[in-house]
Design a protein around this motif. Sequence first.
Motif, mmCIF file in Angstrom:
data_model
loop_
_atom_site.group_PDB
_atom_site.id
_atom_site.type_symbol
_atom_site.label_atom_id
_atom_site.label_comp_id
_atom_site.label_asym_id
_atom_site.label_seq_id
_atom_site.Cartn_x
_atom_site.Cartn_y
_atom_site.Cartn_z
ATOM 1 N N ALA A 227 67.366 -10.773 21.281
ATOM 2 C CA ALA A 227 66.977 -11.012 20.308
ATOM 3 C C ALA A 227 66.558 -10.187 19.302
ATOM 4 O O ALA A 227 66.082 -8.961 19.671
ATOM 5 C CB ALA A 227 65.352 -12.124 19.776
ATOM 6 N N ALA A 228 67.438 -9.976 17.569
ATOM 7 C CA ALA A 228 66.892 -9.142 17.144
ATOM 8 C C ALA A 228 67.052 -10.209 15.518
ATOM 9 O O ALA A 228 67.812 -10.343 15.353
ATOM 10 C CB ALA A 228 68.657 -8.660 17.301
ATOM 11 N N GLY A 229 66.596 -9.012 14.636
ATOM 12 C CA GLY A 229 66.162 -9.078 13.248
ATOM 13 C C GLY A 229 65.280 -9.818 12.708
ATOM 14 O O GLY A 229 64.212 -10.063 13.104
ATOM 15 N N ASN A 230 65.289 -10.665 11.567
ATOM 16 C CA ASN A 230 64.373 -11.647 11.203
ATOM 17 C C ASN A 230 63.267 -13.046 12.850
ATOM 18 O O ASN A 230 62.147 -12.493 11.985
ATOM 19 C CB ASN A 230 64.565 -12.404 9.783
ATOM 20 N N ILE A 231 64.551 -12.531 13.690
ATOM 21 C CA ILE A 231 63.696 -14.202 14.123
ATOM 22 C C ILE A 231 63.059 -12.932 14.954
ATOM 23 O O ILE A 231 62.284 -13.821 15.696
ATOM 24 C CB ILE A 231 64.817 -14.223 14.682
ATOM 25 N N ALA B 279 78.269 -17.769 29.123
ATOM 26 C CA ALA B 279 77.932 -16.297 28.819
ATOM 27 C C ALA B 279 76.994 -16.514 29.785
ATOM 28 O O ALA B 279 76.053 -16.542 29.694
ATOM 29 C CB ALA B 279 77.230 -16.235 27.246
ATOM 30 N N GLU B 280 77.501 -14.372 30.118
ATOM 31 C CA GLU B 280 76.627 -13.646 31.132
ATOM 32 C C GLU B 280 74.788 -13.812 30.261
ATOM 33 O O GLU B 280 73.832 -13.183 30.944
ATOM 34 C CB GLU B 280 76.714 -12.702 31.556
ATOM 35 N N ARG B 281 75.151 -13.365 28.787
ATOM 36 C CA ARG B 281 73.516 -12.795 28.518
ATOM 37 C C ARG B 281 73.983 -13.398 27.070
ATOM 38 O O ARG B 281 75.066 -13.928 26.385
ATOM 39 C CB ARG B 281 74.097 -11.271 28.629
ATOM 40 N N ILE B 282 72.698 -13.630 26.111
ATOM 41 C CA ILE B 282 72.515 -14.161 24.766
ATOM 42 C C ILE B 282 72.009 -12.579 24.218
ATOM 43 O O ILE B 282 70.692 -12.348 24.372
ATOM 44 C CB ILE B 282 72.108 -15.150 25.472
ATOM 45 N N LEU B 283 72.772 -13.251 22.817
ATOM 46 C CA LEU B 283 71.741 -12.239 22.036
ATOM 47 C C LEU B 283 71.268 -13.595 20.830
ATOM 48 O O LEU B 283 72.423 -13.873 19.937
ATOM 49 C CB LEU B 283 72.510 -11.541 21.526
ATOM 50 N N LEU B 284 70.159 -14.068 19.652
ATOM 51 C CA LEU B 284 69.988 -14.760 19.580
ATOM 52 C C LEU B 284 69.259 -14.149 18.670
ATOM 53 O O LEU B 284 68.682 -12.371 18.110
ATOM 54 C CB LEU B 284 68.521 -15.164 19.692
ATOM 55 N N ALA B 285 69.673 -14.195 16.716
ATOM 56 C CA ALA B 285 69.895 -13.141 15.215
ATOM 57 C C ALA B 285 70.273 -14.578 14.523
ATOM 58 O O ALA B 285 70.632 -14.373 13.421
ATOM 59 C CB ALA B 285 70.843 -12.501 15.391
ATOM 60 N N THR B 286 68.850 -15.333 14.034
ATOM 61 C CA THR B 286 69.562 -16.511 14.115
ATOM 62 C C THR B 286 68.270 -16.503 12.363
ATOM 63 O O THR B 286 67.947 -17.609 12.155
ATOM 64 C CB THR B 286 69.259 -18.030 14.624
ATOM 65 N N LEU C 92 67.021 -2.426 8.946
ATOM 66 C CA LEU C 92 66.198 -2.688 10.482
ATOM 67 C C LEU C 92 66.821 -3.592 11.107
ATOM 68 O O LEU C 92 66.920 -3.336 12.323
ATOM 69 C CB LEU C 92 65.055 -2.298 10.273
ATOM 70 N N ALA C 93 67.193 -4.442 10.570
ATOM 71 C CA ALA C 93 67.792 -5.928 11.118
ATOM 72 C C ALA C 93 69.018 -5.363 12.079
ATOM 73 O O ALA C 93 69.487 -5.639 12.929
ATOM 74 C CB ALA C 93 68.240 -7.237 10.430
#
Length: 309
Positions: free
Chosen positions: A268-272, A101-108, A281-282
């Motif tokens: 990164a987004a959400g509770n992480i 991937a070119e970009r990563i979004l962490l939402a764990t 909000l997440a």
Amino acid sequence: MEKYDAIIVGGGNAGLAGAIALARSRRKVLVVDEGNPRNAVSAHAHNVLGHEGISPHKLLELGRAEATDYGVEFASARIESLSGSLEEGFIISTQASQWQAERILLATGLSDALPEIPGLQKAWGTSALHCPYCHGWEVRDQQIAILGVSEMSTHQALLFRQLSDTITYVNHAPKSLTAENRALLAAVGIEVVDAQVTDIAVSDDGQVQSLALNNGSTLGAQAVVVASQMKANASLFLGLGGDLSQNPMGEFISVNEMGATSVPGVYAAGNISNLGAMIGLATAAGTMAGAAINADLVMESAKKKLARK
């Protein structure tokens, strides 16, 4: 190895919202999810505009269907490693597959570390609670015991006092209750019991019945409020060289207003990244991060085309 514009790790509300934002901009997106949402034990989700009281599982089901309609791909797997960089691209590996991937979004999301009190885990998410806005209405006017385990406990007690006249603060960890906070509790009519909880009696369906204390007494209660220690599920981020930030609630990934982390190309987004984020909000943070990733990719592509002229 199949390549994506963005890979999203975590298929909760933040991850799905980010996926939809990207897919609506015609990005090729993969969501990799283990299928273990934090609120899996909860029967209802609240403060979700237009879906008050919806099952958390149903809400995710609806979100996945929307994402699928826009072409988002899904993989149910546990990620073994995340490597690479903005310049080289990122590689995600599972036991069976690898993707680039070119970009990563962490939402764990995060994990809740609870005090080791027998019965507490059994009641967690049913009648053992932490957030007055998520589940407070459901225990209004009940007998509520606040477990004094951290500096957040007084804050919780004051908030739940708005919902019930029968609040008892059990001073389980005495050092966490200052003289000033004890005075605040007294001022609003909250009794403080200076004892530790040795056991919580819980029915088979997760309903708190009473608390056994180390002074030999028993405290009747219909709900228990406890401040968990929240820890971001951030092992992949740490593996890329990222660092975690801390606040009184626990550990999290710091991001800017668009969700970008200190590691270039990783969001990164959400509770992480926000330990106190509720579903709304997440979701908003996921949408914002997805939009930021798309804008980042658009600008990068435009600059490359300009350089070739």
